[in-house]
Design a protein around this motif. Structure first.
Motif, mmCIF file in Angstrom:
data_model
loop_
_atom_site.group_PDB
_atom_site.id
_atom_site.type_symbol
_atom_site.label_atom_id
_atom_site.label_comp_id
_atom_site.label_asym_id
_atom_site.label_seq_id
_atom_site.Cartn_x
_atom_site.Cartn_y
_atom_site.Cartn_z
ATOM 1 N N THR A 169 51.041 43.966 25.166
ATOM 2 C CA THR A 169 50.320 42.886 25.904
ATOM 3 C C THR A 169 48.825 43.244 26.362
ATOM 4 N N THR A 170 48.356 42.341 27.038
ATOM 5 C CA THR A 170 46.970 42.710 27.649
ATOM 6 C C THR A 170 47.335 42.204 29.160
ATOM 7 N N THR A 171 46.336 42.811 30.138
ATOM 8 C CA THR A 171 46.677 42.675 31.417
ATOM 9 C C THR A 171 44.983 42.563 31.883
ATOM 10 N N THR A 172 44.654 41.519 32.656
ATOM 11 C CA THR A 172 43.291 41.160 33.089
ATOM 12 C C THR A 172 43.404 41.151 34.813
ATOM 13 N N PRO A 173 42.781 41.894 35.525
ATOM 14 C CA PRO A 173 42.767 41.726 36.857
ATOM 15 C C PRO A 173 41.974 40.420 37.383
ATOM 16 N N TYR A 174 42.154 39.586 38.161
ATOM 17 C CA TYR A 174 41.167 38.707 38.823
ATOM 18 C C TYR A 174 40.934 39.084 40.305
ATOM 19 N N ILE A 175 39.856 39.110 40.729
ATOM 20 C CA ILE A 175 39.633 39.700 41.983
ATOM 21 C C ILE A 175 38.831 38.547 42.959
ATOM 22 N N TRP A 176 39.491 38.579 44.250
ATOM 23 C CA TRP A 176 38.687 37.987 45.145
ATOM 24 C C TRP A 176 38.157 39.079 46.151
ATOM 25 N N THR A 177 36.967 38.755 46.496
ATOM 26 C CA THR A 177 36.416 39.517 47.538
ATOM 27 C C THR A 177 35.904 38.693 48.557
ATOM 28 N N ARG A 178 36.034 39.168 49.840
ATOM 29 C CA ARG A 178 35.663 38.651 51.079
ATOM 30 C C ARG A 178 34.150 38.565 51.148
ATOM 31 N N TRP A 206 44.644 39.645 41.515
ATOM 32 C CA TRP A 206 45.910 38.841 41.093
ATOM 33 C C TRP A 206 45.930 39.240 39.836
ATOM 34 N N LYS A 207 47.104 39.951 39.222
ATOM 35 C CA LYS A 207 47.371 40.629 37.748
ATOM 36 C C LYS A 207 47.787 39.552 37.081
ATOM 37 N N THR A 208 46.970 39.304 35.892
ATOM 38 C CA THR A 208 47.475 38.593 34.851
ATOM 39 C C THR A 208 47.881 39.393 33.653
ATOM 40 N N ARG A 209 48.713 38.467 32.665
ATOM 41 C CA ARG A 209 48.956 39.169 31.366
ATOM 42 C C ARG A 209 48.795 38.134 30.298
ATOM 43 N N GLY A 210 48.609 38.754 29.379
ATOM 44 C CA GLY A 210 48.293 37.827 27.980
ATOM 45 C C GLY A 210 49.352 36.981 27.528
ATOM 46 N N HIS A 211 50.388 37.306 27.758
ATOM 47 C CA HIS A 211 51.640 36.726 27.055
ATOM 48 C C HIS A 211 52.224 35.660 28.192
ATOM 49 N N GLN A 218 37.898 29.200 38.579
ATOM 50 C CA GLN A 218 37.607 27.948 39.271
ATOM 51 C C GLN A 218 37.650 28.109 40.748
ATOM 52 N N HIS A 219 38.693 28.927 41.307
ATOM 53 C CA HIS A 219 38.855 29.291 42.504
ATOM 54 C C HIS A 219 38.031 30.299 43.331
ATOM 55 N N GLY A 220 37.233 30.910 42.480
ATOM 56 C CA GLY A 220 36.350 31.960 42.673
ATOM 57 C C GLY A 220 36.570 33.401 42.620
ATOM 58 N N LEU A 221 37.762 33.591 41.750
ATOM 59 C CA LEU A 221 37.887 34.976 41.536
ATOM 60 C C LEU A 221 37.425 35.426 40.103
ATOM 61 N N HIS A 222 36.920 36.516 40.287
ATOM 62 C CA HIS A 222 36.269 36.949 39.012
ATOM 63 C C HIS A 222 37.160 37.937 38.129
ATOM 64 N N ALA A 223 36.832 37.976 36.818
ATOM 65 C CA ALA A 223 37.756 38.718 36.019
ATOM 66 C C ALA A 223 37.055 40.111 35.733
ATOM 67 N N GLU A 224 37.735 41.269 35.798
ATOM 68 C CA GLU A 224 37.505 42.331 35.420
ATOM 69 C C GLU A 224 37.871 42.625 34.006
ATOM 70 N N GLU A 225 37.587 43.921 33.403
ATOM 71 C CA GLU A 225 37.644 43.995 32.062
ATOM 72 C C GLU A 225 39.044 43.971 31.630
#
Length: 270
Positions: A260-269, A85-90, A102-109
């Motif tokens: 802006t910045t972008t932070t990937p949030y990753i869900w893994t099976r 899930w690709k998020t942006r800082g703005h 909170q739903h279990g996705l973890h942030a990458e750098e």
């Protein structure tokens, strides 16, 4: 460029980014694309990708429900091992990253989104003696060089790179992607992709990495310049890149701006 003009230009580029590089433009080459309200969801083999431009003022429980539906969408596809899930800082709402976690996705750098005129990066850069640049995707059988390029990326970034994944990506974007390498003494020492984005004035520069013993000699910068010239020749005006702390200063010295910045949030099976 003065501070005020730099701020104005960064704002202009951010507007272009939001208008041209979000949603459908991010899903070029996806095997499937579906929508859920403001969300765009794509699949690439065993991976998924989620993006949006505007969450439509979704907050609280409504946003939680959207996140839950997205997880269920991918979880019920056995072939999917993970999704981003690709998020942006703005972007709003500001608590989206917290809710994803909170739903279990973890942030990458987090990375910095760099944008600017391709012409700013196109001037040739001198290479160390014995180093040459070459495009490897346009040959009849690129696989041997893709294997070597993936190995170089693995050494550069310290994480595994699959040549098969690179080959699939190339096949999906056959007319839109170029893969360039720097070589010395028959060894690939730096790699990078150029990806044209249909229907926009943009091309992306991705995957640039130099093996440790060749860093600090201008090789990455030369490979950027080569890709910038190729982008201009193919009609692109702007370049963009999601940049690490290592590549951002090089691109910024060349004239690209952090917007802006972008932070990937990753869900893994599991």
């Amino acid at each position: 460029m003065s501070g005020r003009h730099t701020t104005q230009e960064a704002h202009r580029l951010l507007t272009e980014y939001d208008a041209q590089l979000r949603e459908a433009a991010e899903l070029t080459g996806a095997t499937t694309v579906t929508r859920d309200g403001p969300l765009w969801r794509g699949t690439y083999g065993d991976r998924g990708f989620v993006t949006c431009r505007d969450l439509g003022h979704l907050t609280g429980p409504a946003l939680d429900e959207l996140i839950t539906r997205t997880i269920t969408y991918y979880a019920t596809q056995p072939a999917i091992a993970s999704f981003e899930w690709k998020t942006r800082g703005h972007d709003l709402p500001a608590d989206l990253p917290d809710r994803l976690a909170q739903h279990g996705l973890h942030a990458e750098e987090p990375e910095t989104v760099m944008l600017g005129e391709a012409s700013l990066l196109a001037a040739p850069v001198p290479l160390p003696q014995g180093v040459s640049l070459r495009r490897i995707d346009s040959q009849p059988d690129p696989m041997p060089d893709l294997i070597r390029a993936a190995a170089a990326q693995e050494r550069a970034f310290g994480v595994p790179f699959s040549p098969a994944h690179l080959a699939r990506r190339l096949q999906a974007k056959r007319d839109l992607m170029e893969i360039w390498v720097a070589e010395a003494e028959g060894e690939i020492i730096c790699t990078g992709r150029l990806e044209l984005i249909p229907g926009t004035a943009f091309a992306g520069i991705w995957g640039g990495g130099t093996v440790p013993e060749w860093r600090g000699q201008g090789i990455y910068r030369a490979l950027v310049a080569q890709r910038a010239r190729s982008a201009l020749a193919r009609g692109a005006r702007y370049l963009h890149s999601d940049s690490t702390e290592f590549s951002r200063p090089i691109l910024q010295r060349s004239g690209l701006l952090p917007i802006t910045t972008t932070t990937p949030y990753i869900w893994t099976r599991r």
